[in-house]
Structure formats: C-alpha cells, structure tokens
Design a protein around this motif. Structure first.
Motif, PDB file in Angstrom:
ATOM      1  N   MET A   1      69.552  23.077 -62.988  1.00 55.10           N
ATOM      2  CA  MET A   1      68.457  23.255 -63.912  1.00 55.10           C
ATOM      3  C   MET A   1      67.543  22.031 -63.826  1.00 55.10           C
ATOM      4  N   PRO A   2      66.317  22.240 -63.383  1.00 53.12           N
ATOM      5  CA  PRO A   2      65.399  21.105 -63.225  1.00 53.12           C
ATOM      6  C   PRO A   2      64.842  20.668 -64.580  1.00 53.12           C
ATOM      7  N   LEU A   3      64.651  19.396 -64.735  1.00 51.59           N
ATOM      8  CA  LEU A   3      64.069  18.836 -65.957  1.00 51.59           C
ATOM      9  C   LEU A   3      62.557  18.859 -65.858  1.00 51.59           C
ATOM     10  N   ILE A   4      61.900  19.234 -66.939  1.00 53.81           N
ATOM     11  CA  ILE A   4      60.443  19.225 -66.986  1.00 53.81           C
ATOM     12  C   ILE A   4      60.021  17.880 -67.529  1.00 53.81           C
ATOM     13  N   LYS A   5      59.170  17.223 -66.798  1.00 53.89           N
ATOM     14  CA  LYS A   5      58.727  15.901 -67.196  1.00 53.89           C
ATOM     15  C   LYS A   5      57.415  16.034 -67.954  1.00 53.89           C
ATOM     16  N   VAL A   6      57.420  15.596 -69.237  1.00 53.19           N
ATOM     17  CA  VAL A   6      56.223  15.659 -70.077  1.00 53.19           C
ATOM     18  C   VAL A   6      55.900  14.245 -70.510  1.00 53.19           C
ATOM     19  N   SER A   7      54.660  13.910 -70.350  1.00 51.63           N
ATOM     20  CA  SER A   7      54.264  12.550 -70.707  1.00 51.63           C
ATOM     21  C   SER A   7      54.210  12.393 -72.234  1.00 51.63           C
ATOM     22  N   PRO A   8      54.460  11.186 -72.731  1.00 50.55           N
ATOM     23  CA  PRO A   8      54.387  10.932 -74.174  1.00 50.55           C
ATOM     24  C   PRO A   8      53.011  11.255 -74.756  1.00 50.55           C
ATOM     25  N   LEU A   9      51.967  11.088 -73.962  1.00 53.63           N
ATOM     26  CA  LEU A   9      50.614  11.379 -74.445  1.00 53.63           C
ATOM     27  C   LEU A   9      50.458  12.874 -74.734  1.00 53.63           C
ATOM     28  N   LYS A  10      50.996  13.729 -73.844  1.00 54.24           N
ATOM     29  CA  LYS A  10      50.920  15.178 -74.063  1.00 54.24           C
ATOM     30  C   LYS A  10      51.716  15.585 -75.304  1.00 54.24           C
ATOM     31  N   ILE A  11      52.865  14.956 -75.505  1.00 53.29           N
ATOM     32  CA  ILE A  11      53.672  15.249 -76.696  1.00 53.29           C
ATOM     33  C   ILE A  11      52.905  14.841 -77.952  1.00 53.29           C
ATOM     34  N   PHE A  12      52.284  13.666 -77.906  1.00 46.43           N
ATOM     35  CA  PHE A  12      51.517  13.178 -79.056  1.00 46.43           C
ATOM     36  C   PHE A  12      50.347  14.110 -79.370  1.00 46.43           C
ATOM     37  N   ILE A  13      49.622  14.521 -78.352  1.00 46.57           N
ATOM     38  CA  ILE A  13      48.473  15.415 -78.553  1.00 46.57           C
ATOM     39  C   ILE A  13      48.931  16.761 -79.102  1.00 46.57           C
ATOM     40  N   THR A  14      49.990  17.305 -78.540  1.00 49.58           N
ATOM     41  CA  THR A  14      50.516  18.593 -79.007  1.00 49.58           C
ATOM     42  C   THR A  14      50.935  18.509 -80.472  1.00 49.58           C
ATOM     43  N   LEU A  15      51.685  17.465 -80.829  1.00 51.05           N
ATOM     44  CA  LEU A  15      52.123  17.317 -82.216  1.00 51.05           C
ATOM     45  C   LEU A  15      50.941  17.077 -83.162  1.00 51.05           C
ATOM     46  N   SER A  16      49.946  16.341 -82.713  1.00 51.11           N
ATOM     47  CA  SER A  16      48.759  16.092 -83.538  1.00 51.11           C
ATOM     48  C   SER A  16      47.995  17.379 -83.800  1.00 51.11           C
ATOM     49  N   VAL A  17      47.829  18.191 -82.762  1.00 51.15           N
ATOM     50  CA  VAL A  17      47.128  19.473 -82.923  1.00 51.15           C
ATOM     51  C   VAL A  17      47.914  20.384 -83.870  1.00 51.15           C
ATOM     52  N   LEU A  18      49.204  20.451 -83.701  1.00 48.56           N
ATOM     53  CA  LEU A  18      50.025  21.274 -84.602  1.00 48.56           C
ATOM     54  C   LEU A  18      49.938  20.770 -86.046  1.00 48.56           C
ATOM     55  N   PHE A  19      49.930  19.469 -86.218  1.00 47.63           N
ATOM     56  CA  PHE A  19      49.799  18.895 -87.549  1.00 47.63           C
ATOM     57  C   PHE A  19      48.461  19.274 -88.177  1.00 47.63           C
ATOM     58  N   LEU A  20      47.375  19.186 -87.396  1.00 45.12           N
ATOM     59  CA  LEU A  20      46.052  19.544 -87.915  1.00 45.12           C
ATOM     60  C   LEU A  20      45.976  21.029 -88.272  1.00 45.12           C
ATOM     61  N   ILE A  21      46.524  21.880 -87.434  1.00 48.70           N
ATOM     62  CA  ILE A  21      46.531  23.314 -87.723  1.00 48.70           C
ATOM     63  C   ILE A  21      47.307  23.577 -89.012  1.00 48.70           C
ATOM     64  N   TYR A  22      48.457  22.972 -89.131  1.00 47.84           N
ATOM     65  CA  TYR A  22      49.278  23.130 -90.337  1.00 47.84           C
ATOM     66  C   TYR A  22      48.530  22.631 -91.574  1.00 47.84           C
ATOM     67  N   SER A  23      47.884  21.490 -91.464  1.00 47.03           N
ATOM     68  CA  SER A  23      47.136  20.931 -92.598  1.00 47.03           C
ATOM     69  C   SER A  23      46.000  21.852 -93.018  1.00 47.03           C
ATOM     70  N   PHE A  24      45.259  22.376 -92.038  1.00 43.61           N
ATOM     71  CA  PHE A  24      44.150  23.273 -92.373  1.00 43.61           C
ATOM     72  C   PHE A  24      44.657  24.546 -93.043  1.00 43.61           C
ATOM     73  N   THR A  25      45.773  25.076 -92.596  1.00 45.54           N
ATOM     74  CA  THR A  25      46.275  26.308 -93.216  1.00 45.54           C
ATOM     75  C   THR A  25      46.717  26.066 -94.655  1.00 45.54           C
ATOM     76  N   ILE A  26      47.218  24.885 -94.948  1.00 49.00           N
ATOM     77  CA  ILE A  26      47.656  24.586 -96.323  1.00 49.00           C
ATOM     78  C   ILE A  26      46.479  24.261 -97.226  1.00 49.00           C
ATOM     79  N   TYR A  27      45.611  23.368 -96.805  1.00 53.80           N
ATOM     80  CA  TYR A  27      44.564  22.859 -97.681  1.00 53.80           C
ATOM     81  C   TYR A  27      43.289  23.694 -97.710  1.00 53.80           C
TER      82      TYR A  27
END
Length: 144
Positions: free
Chosen positions: A1-27
């Motif tokens: 099973m090959p490991l997928i290499k994801v850069s920390p920057l992509k993880i940060f951007i993905t989590l930030s976008v998800l956080f913003l989407i979540y915030s907009f849906t709540i507020y």
C-alpha cells in the motif's frame, strides 16, 4: 500500500477552507421560523412585564411569593382549572372584590396574558414548599 505524500501547506489550506465553510454555515444561516416565533413570544412577554410594572400589579399580587399580599400569587394562575384567557380578561377589565378594573388596550391585555403564561412556564410558586439552607440557598422540600 503506497503512502500518499501531502504537504503541510495543503493540509493547512484544506483545514482552513473547511473551517471557513463551517463558520459561514453556523453564523450566516437564516433564522428558522421557530426562532422567529420564540423571539416574538419573548418580546410580547417583555411587553407584558412592562404592563405589569406600569399598573403596579406587584403591589397587590405576588410572583413566586414576592410582592403584595392583598391579591393572590399569580405565578401559575394560567394553569389553574377554569382560569381561561376570557376569564382572566374579564377579571382584569371589570375588577373583583378589592381589585379595581383596569382599562387596558387589547394589545396590553394580550401582552399581560402572555407574560402570565410565561411566568407559569418557569415553575411552581409556593414558597412554603422551600426550605432555607445554611449556605443561603433554598431547596424544594420532598412533597410526598
């Protein structure tokens, strides 16, 4: 099973976008119809409290056993059998024994009744069922 290499920057951007989407849906979500009704009920109850204070109802009547002793405690008056809105309006408008008649507008009458119904929803009123504690609080006695 090959490991997928994801850069920390992509993880940060993905989590930030998800956080913003979540915030907009709540507020930014629109108020539900139920919330509108609750807010309107609270505003009308507050207006009813203003009517209660404007006409000095507390000088003769009590809420939770606090107030005057000439009239009855009105905390749970709307829950008493036979005490319908029509009956309460008649007593307020015409007076009874020592209680004077009050010339309230229809809106003031409705607001006052909503206030009394809101008071009924907060619990029971008989202070004789509570005992003081050493720490300054009160506890409800066992009513068995």
């Amino acid at each position: 099973m090959p490991l997928i290499k994801v850069s920390p920057l992509k993880i940060f951007i993905t989590l930030s976008v998800l956080f913003l989407i979540y915030s907009f849906t709540i507020y930014l979500k629109p108020l539900r119809e139920k919330d509108h009704q609750k807010i309107a009920y609270q505003k009308q109850s507050a207006s009813g409290k203003d009517v209660w204070q404007k006409h000095n109802c507390h000088t003769c009547h009590q809420l939770y056993g606090l107030g005057g002793y000439l009239g009855p405690d009105l905390t749970n008056v709307t829950a008493k059998p036979g005490y319908s809105d029509v009956f309460l309006k008649a007593i307020i408008s015409n007076g009874i024994s020592q209680m004077p008649a009050f010339d309230l507008t229809n809106q003031e009458m409705e607001d006052l009744l909503v206030f009394l119904k809101a008071m009924n929803e907060t619990g029971t009123a008989n202070p004789q069922h509570y005992s003081p504690q050493l720490n300054g609080t009160f506890t409800l006695d066992n009513l068995e």
